[in-house]
Design a protein around this motif. Structure first.
Motif: not given
Length: 297
Positions: A91-96, A101-107, A110-112, A209-212
């Protein structure tokens, strides 16, 4: 009543009776020279080597049994945690990209999201056809072995995007991850990478996350040619298909480049079929000559 035994300290004579004799019948020593002999205790001598060996063996068996029971009790929970970790990474790869764009962490994003509401997991053969009856997540436990057996797990989002598991070798050991592609089956929506032991401060940067985030928006096709995404030492030159290599992590960067190309290549039959279908759906419907003539009339 059992008779007591008394030993003469002078000559060693043993007397049996309720008390020591007044004098020793052998040497004439007085009663004060006699010592009562205590009966030997039955059982193991706690100071003997045999006792120590038996005690140690029993303790080892007890501890081993307790550890085995604890491991069995935790096995189900451990398997559940590993499964949840895989689902979270997918899920994190899908929503990275959405997280950036939303300036939030992927975690946080994805929690939602409920994995089962978003993803459908399948296994493909080398032609891109589905294989029935395979445990997708079991194959992820040995992805190189699954690839060698011609079994390719894939995760398809209900919005048309896909997530491809990738695996390769870094400088010191295995590297792996998930690459999410947009509905065009070309643009990278996000990537999650992990490693077993890349160099701290250098190669292990692939797990940040920065590099990815540098991979988001890159394309794996150049026209109709599959080119994947390359990590270039000295800086990316082709902004569509290249990412800056890790400074001081050449071997890890080369490993990531090979991992992406070699893993995604297995899924080309599916990706190309989806690309062709999308192109056909986007093309305007051809109008027949008869319809043109009728329109002119």
């Amino acid at each position: 009543m059992a008779q007591k035994k008394f030993k003469c300290n002078v000559c060693g004579y043993i007397h049996e009776g309720s008390a020591a004799p007044a004098t020793c019948p052998v040497c004439g020593a007085p009663a004060s020279e006699f010592t009562e002999l205590k009966p030997e205790k039955k059982g193991l001598d706690t100071n003997s080597n045999l006792y120590i060996v038996i005690y140690s063996t029993v303790m080892v068996v007890i501890v081993a049994t307790l550890l085995a029971l604890a491991a069995l009790g935790l096995q189900k929970r451990q398997a559940e945690n590993e499964l949840n970790e895989k689902k979270q990474s997918i899920l994190m790869s899908l929503y990275a990209g959405d997280a950036v764009k939303q300036q939030v962490s992927a975690e946080e994003l994805v929690a939602q999201v409920n994995y089962d509401d978003v993803i459908e997991a399948r296994v493909l053969d080398s032609e891109g056809n589905p294989i029935e009856g395979e445990n997708v997540f079991a194959l992820l436990n040995d992805l190189p072995g699954a690839y060698a057996a011609g079994k390719f797990p894939i995760f398809e989002a209900k919005d048309g995007r896909v997530v491809i598991p990738v695996t390769g070798m870094g400088l010191w050991g295995p590297i792996w991850g998930y690459v999410a592609l947009e509905k065009d089956m070309n643009t990278i929506a996000g990537i999650i990478m992990a490693h077993k032991g890349e160099t701290p401060g250098l190669g292990d940067e692939i797990a940040t996350a920065k590099y990815q985030s540098k991979f988001i928006g890159k394309q794996i096709f150049n026209g109709e040619e599959f080119v994947s995404v390359k990590l270039r030492k000295g800086g990316a030159q082709d902004q569509e298909h290249e990412v800056d290599a890790i400074s001081g992590g050449t071997k890890t960067s080369d490993g990531v480049t090979a991992m992406l190309y070699n893993s995604i290549e297995h899924y080309l039959p599916l990706l190309e079929a989806k690309r062709a279908a999308a192109t056909a759906a986007a093309a305007p419907a051809e109008v027949s000559n008869v319809e043109n003539e009728e329109s002119n009339e």
